[in-house]
Design a protein around this motif. Structure first.
Motif, PDB file in Angstrom:
ATOM      1  N   VAL A  70      48.237 -50.709 -65.325  1.00  0.00           N
ATOM      2  CA  VAL A  70      47.290 -50.583 -65.146  1.00  0.00           C
ATOM      3  C   VAL A  70      47.296 -49.858 -63.984  1.00  0.00           C
ATOM      4  CG1 VAL A  70      44.889 -51.714 -64.726  1.00  0.00           C
ATOM      5  CG2 VAL A  70      46.325 -52.903 -65.885  1.00  0.00           C
ATOM      6  N   LEU A  71      46.595 -48.486 -63.602  1.00  0.00           N
ATOM      7  CA  LEU A  71      46.680 -48.014 -62.820  1.00  0.00           C
ATOM      8  C   LEU A  71      45.344 -47.334 -62.973  1.00  0.00           C
ATOM      9  CD1 LEU A  71      49.122 -45.382 -64.537  1.00  0.00           C
ATOM     10  CD2 LEU A  71      49.010 -46.117 -62.463  1.00  0.00           C
ATOM     11  N   THR A  72      44.309 -47.491 -62.937  1.00  0.00           N
ATOM     12  CA  THR A  72      42.783 -46.760 -63.206  1.00  0.00           C
ATOM     13  C   THR A  72      41.975 -47.752 -63.220  1.00  0.00           C
ATOM     14  OG1 THR A  72      41.845 -46.120 -65.401  1.00  0.00           O
ATOM     15  CG2 THR A  72      43.482 -45.140 -63.988  1.00  0.00           C
ATOM     16  N   ALA A  73      40.620 -47.769 -62.479  1.00  0.00           N
ATOM     17  CA  ALA A  73      39.234 -48.628 -63.094  1.00  0.00           C
ATOM     18  C   ALA A  73      38.890 -48.659 -64.468  1.00  0.00           C
ATOM     19  CB  ALA A  73      38.192 -48.218 -62.278  1.00  0.00           C
ATOM     20  N   GLU A  74      39.227 -47.393 -65.145  1.00  0.00           N
ATOM     21  CA  GLU A  74      39.269 -47.653 -66.468  1.00  0.00           C
ATOM     22  C   GLU A  74      39.698 -48.536 -67.165  1.00  0.00           C
ATOM     23  OE1 GLU A  74      36.571 -44.191 -65.357  1.00  0.00           O
ATOM     24  OE2 GLU A  74      39.382 -44.447 -64.718  1.00  0.00           O
ATOM     25  N   ASP A  75      41.161 -48.688 -66.853  1.00  0.00           N
ATOM     26  CA  ASP A  75      42.140 -49.916 -67.820  1.00  0.00           C
ATOM     27  C   ASP A  75      41.832 -51.265 -66.620  1.00  0.00           C
ATOM     28  OD1 ASP A  75      43.958 -46.951 -68.322  1.00  0.00           O
ATOM     29  OD2 ASP A  75      45.057 -46.799 -66.121  1.00  0.00           O
ATOM     30  N   ALA A  76      41.332 -51.545 -66.260  1.00  0.00           N
ATOM     31  CA  ALA A  76      40.803 -52.617 -65.732  1.00  0.00           C
ATOM     32  C   ALA A  76      39.755 -52.879 -66.352  1.00  0.00           C
ATOM     33  CB  ALA A  76      40.802 -52.724 -64.498  1.00  0.00           C
ATOM     34  N   ALA A  77      39.162 -52.093 -66.722  1.00  0.00           N
ATOM     35  CA  ALA A  77      38.137 -52.385 -67.971  1.00  0.00           C
ATOM     36  C   ALA A  77      37.869 -52.382 -68.856  1.00  0.00           C
ATOM     37  CB  ALA A  77      37.343 -51.486 -67.249  1.00  0.00           C
ATOM     38  N   ALA A  78      38.943 -52.125 -69.453  1.00  0.00           N
ATOM     39  CA  ALA A  78      39.302 -51.929 -70.966  1.00  0.00           C
ATOM     40  C   ALA A  78      40.516 -53.406 -70.891  1.00  0.00           C
ATOM     41  CB  ALA A  78      40.348 -50.755 -71.354  1.00  0.00           C
ATOM     42  N   VAL A  79      41.652 -53.889 -70.009  1.00  0.00           N
ATOM     43  CA  VAL A  79      42.457 -54.742 -70.681  1.00  0.00           C
ATOM     44  C   VAL A  79      41.240 -55.714 -70.441  1.00  0.00           C
ATOM     45  CG1 VAL A  79      44.122 -53.340 -70.092  1.00  0.00           C
ATOM     46  CG2 VAL A  79      43.378 -54.903 -68.247  1.00  0.00           C
ATOM     47  N   ARG A  80      40.308 -56.016 -69.500  1.00  0.00           N
ATOM     48  CA  ARG A  80      39.566 -56.851 -69.302  1.00  0.00           C
ATOM     49  C   ARG A  80      38.468 -57.598 -70.246  1.00  0.00           C
ATOM     50  NH1 ARG A  80      34.141 -58.408 -67.645  1.00  0.00           N
ATOM     51  NH2 ARG A  80      33.836 -60.103 -66.931  1.00  0.00           N
ATOM     52  N   GLU A  81      38.459 -56.474 -70.862  1.00  0.00           N
ATOM     53  CA  GLU A  81      37.688 -56.618 -72.774  1.00  0.00           C
ATOM     54  C   GLU A  81      38.121 -56.836 -73.690  1.00  0.00           C
ATOM     55  OE1 GLU A  81      36.153 -55.090 -76.249  1.00  0.00           O
ATOM     56  OE2 GLU A  81      38.014 -54.292 -75.419  1.00  0.00           O
ATOM     57  N   ALA A  82      39.073 -56.098 -73.754  1.00  0.00           N
ATOM     58  CA  ALA A  82      40.448 -56.792 -74.878  1.00  0.00           C
ATOM     59  C   ALA A  82      40.974 -58.112 -74.760  1.00  0.00           C
ATOM     60  CB  ALA A  82      41.583 -55.884 -74.581  1.00  0.00           C
ATOM     61  N   GLY A  83      40.636 -58.545 -73.309  1.00  0.00           N
ATOM     62  CA  GLY A  83      40.996 -60.608 -74.016  1.00  0.00           C
ATOM     63  C   GLY A  83      42.476 -60.682 -72.985  1.00  0.00           C
ATOM     64  N   ALA A  84      42.626 -59.926 -71.431  1.00  0.00           N
ATOM     65  CA  ALA A  84      43.626 -59.370 -70.807  1.00  0.00           C
ATOM     66  C   ALA A  84      42.550 -60.759 -69.540  1.00  0.00           C
ATOM     67  CB  ALA A  84      44.663 -58.831 -70.213  1.00  0.00           C
ATOM     68  N   ASP A  85      44.196 -61.757 -69.143  1.00  0.00           N
ATOM     69  CA  ASP A  85      43.340 -62.506 -67.587  1.00  0.00           C
ATOM     70  C   ASP A  85      44.197 -62.433 -66.519  1.00  0.00           C
ATOM     71  OD1 ASP A  85      45.266 -64.321 -69.176  1.00  0.00           O
ATOM     72  OD2 ASP A  85      44.162 -65.836 -69.249  1.00  0.00           O
ATOM     73  N   PHE A  86      44.960 -61.338 -66.963  1.00  0.00           N
ATOM     74  CA  PHE A  86      45.201 -61.104 -65.666  1.00  0.00           C
ATOM     75  C   PHE A  86      46.148 -59.821 -65.150  1.00  0.00           C
ATOM     76  CE2 PHE A  86      49.441 -62.868 -67.116  1.00  0.00           C
ATOM     77  CZ  PHE A  86      50.439 -61.991 -67.057  1.00  0.00           C
ATOM     78  N   VAL A  87      46.168 -59.029 -64.242  1.00  0.00           N
ATOM     79  CA  VAL A  87      47.049 -57.177 -64.763  1.00  0.00           C
ATOM     80  C   VAL A  87      47.910 -57.879 -62.766  1.00  0.00           C
ATOM     81  CG1 VAL A  87      46.305 -55.420 -63.286  1.00  0.00           C
ATOM     82  CG2 VAL A  87      44.542 -56.734 -65.038  1.00  0.00           C
ATOM     83  N   VAL A  88      48.664 -56.051 -63.964  1.00  0.00           N
ATOM     84  CA  VAL A  88      49.635 -56.009 -63.337  1.00  0.00           C
ATOM     85  C   VAL A  88      50.071 -54.015 -63.300  1.00  0.00           C
ATOM     86  CG1 VAL A  88      52.449 -56.353 -63.145  1.00  0.00           C
ATOM     87  CG2 VAL A  88      51.171 -57.646 -64.419  1.00  0.00           C
ATOM     88  N   THR A  89      49.729 -54.104 -61.711  1.00  0.00           N
ATOM     89  CA  THR A  89      50.008 -52.202 -61.751  1.00  0.00           C
ATOM     90  C   THR A  89      51.455 -52.161 -61.161  1.00  0.00           C
ATOM     91  OG1 THR A  89      49.607 -52.779 -59.631  1.00  0.00           O
ATOM     92  CG2 THR A  89      47.408 -52.875 -60.630  1.00  0.00           C
ATOM     93  N   PRO A  90      51.798 -50.194 -61.504  1.00  0.00           N
ATOM     94  CA  PRO A  90      53.030 -50.446 -61.005  1.00  0.00           C
ATOM     95  C   PRO A  90      52.928 -49.853 -59.674  1.00  0.00           C
ATOM     96  CG  PRO A  90      51.913 -48.514 -62.094  1.00  0.00           C
ATOM     97  CD  PRO A  90      50.940 -50.042 -62.266  1.00  0.00           C
ATOM     98  N   ALA A  91      51.987 -50.416 -59.184  1.00  0.00           N
ATOM     99  CA  ALA A  91      51.273 -49.553 -57.256  1.00  0.00           C
ATOM    100  C   ALA A  91      50.526 -49.568 -57.288  1.00  0.00           C
ATOM    101  CB  ALA A  91      51.885 -47.630 -57.501  1.00  0.00           C
ATOM    102  N   VAL A  92      50.393 -49.536 -55.739  1.00  0.00           N
ATOM    103  CA  VAL A  92      48.626 -49.648 -54.769  1.00  0.00           C
ATOM    104  C   VAL A  92      47.471 -48.437 -55.756  1.00  0.00           C
ATOM    105  CG1 VAL A  92      47.672 -50.349 -52.673  1.00  0.00           C
ATOM    106  CG2 VAL A  92      49.925 -51.254 -53.281  1.00  0.00           C
ATOM    107  N   CYS A  93      46.782 -48.850 -56.436  1.00  0.00           N
ATOM    108  CA  CYS A  93      46.038 -47.900 -57.145  1.00  0.00           C
ATOM    109  C   CYS A  93      44.968 -48.346 -57.293  1.00  0.00           C
ATOM    110  CB  CYS A  93      46.831 -47.843 -58.469  1.00  0.00           C
ATOM    111  SG  CYS A  93      46.831 -48.921 -59.763  1.00  0.00           S
ATOM    112  N   GLU A  94      43.925 -47.529 -57.760  1.00  0.00           N
ATOM    113  CA  GLU A  94      42.888 -48.171 -58.127  1.00  0.00           C
ATOM    114  C   GLU A  94      42.269 -49.014 -59.226  1.00  0.00           C
ATOM    115  OE1 GLU A  94      40.527 -45.127 -60.625  1.00  0.00           O
ATOM    116  OE2 GLU A  94      38.503 -45.236 -59.391  1.00  0.00           O
ATOM    117  N   GLY A  95      43.400 -49.625 -60.023  1.00  0.00           N
ATOM    118  CA  GLY A  95      42.843 -50.561 -61.150  1.00  0.00           C
ATOM    119  C   GLY A  95      43.606 -51.650 -60.238  1.00  0.00           C
ATOM    120  N   VAL A  96      44.209 -51.936 -58.708  1.00  0.00           N
ATOM    121  CA  VAL A  96      43.768 -52.956 -58.345  1.00  0.00           C
ATOM    122  C   VAL A  96      42.258 -53.508 -57.256  1.00  0.00           C
ATOM    123  CG1 VAL A  96      44.804 -54.152 -56.092  1.00  0.00           C
ATOM    124  CG2 VAL A  96      46.604 -53.074 -57.205  1.00  0.00           C
ATOM    125  N   THR A  97      41.880 -52.646 -57.047  1.00  0.00           N
ATOM    126  CA  THR A  97      40.965 -52.620 -56.306  1.00  0.00           C
ATOM    127  C   THR A  97      40.119 -53.195 -57.896  1.00  0.00           C
ATOM    128  OG1 THR A  97      41.005 -51.116 -54.736  1.00  0.00           O
ATOM    129  CG2 THR A  97      38.770 -51.737 -54.977  1.00  0.00           C
TER     130      THR A  97
END
Length: 217
Positions: A70-97
């Motif tokens: 999960v890298l971007t804000a769009e990624d984070a929103a998409a995985v939440r909508e799909a049903g994920a309940d935690f996120v893993v990123t490869p770096a400190v990035c917008e996806g964390v925020t």
């Protein structure tokens, strides 16, 4: 979900990334059947959002299910909508925020002390030490625990069952495991072989009896 509690309890996160969406889904379900509780579906796999949706429907609402890469804000929103309940990123990035803004716990990718401090400031719940083998292996983890003694580290990258034992012995909270565990299962390979590897990894990360008794005392 309480990601940090789950990491401390289960001590392993399976990373599913495949070129065949149906095989990736079967892999997720096989891991769950074998008792591996923390599973991450990487967005770098084929039709990953659909795999997450189908896995959530099959596993039910209570099972932990993560989304990785999960890298971007769009990624984070998409995985939440799909049903994920935690996120893993490869770096400190917008996806964390964005994941934190959406209320999702985050295992944030770090390598250096500066990365760790940045991830702490963004509210990451735990730190994915990646790529762990290339960074220096268990010795590097031990060195990081000097300035960051309470940081929950999850080494990822090149972690086989013996490396998993070594990282946990050096203070890792959990380990993240991709190809040494998944093999070719998410591309259509043998489910029976996946089951055997899963049992071997679960045995590798199991707490010794004395520690289990101590934690329940």
């Amino acid at each position: 979900m309480e990601l940090l509690t789950a990491l401390r309890t289960h001590r392993i996160v399976a990373i599913v990334r495949g070129a065949d969406a149906d095989a990736a889904l079967r892999t997720v379900l096989t891991l769950a059947e074998e008792g591996l509780a923390l599973i991450e579906v990487s967005l770098s796999g084929t039709d990953a959002l659909d795999v997450i949706r189908r896995a959530r429907a099959a596993l039910g609402p209570a099972a932990p299910l993560g989304a990785g890469t999960v890298l971007t804000a769009e990624d984070a929103a998409a995985v939440r909508e799909a049903g994920a309940d935690f996120v893993v990123t490869p770096a400190v990035c917008e996806g964390v925020t964005e994941a934190k803004r959406l209320g999702l716990p985050v295992l944030a990718g770090v390598m250096t002390p500066s990365d760790i401090v940045a991830a702490q400031r963004l509210g990451a719940d735990a730190y994915k030490l990646f790529p762990a083998a290339q960074a220096g292996g268990p010795g590097y983890l031990e060195a990081l625990r000097g300035p960051f003694p309470d940081a929950p580290f999850v080494p990822v990258g090149g972690v086989d069952d013996e490396a998993a034992r070594a990282y946990l012995a050096r203070g890792a909270t959990a380990v993240g495991v991709g190809s040494p565990l998944i093999g070719d299962a998410a591309d259509g390979g043998s489910a029976d072989a996946l089951r055997e590897r899963t049992r071997a990894f679960l045995d590798a990360v199991r707490l010794p009896a004395a520690q289990r008794q101590g934690s329940s005392a």
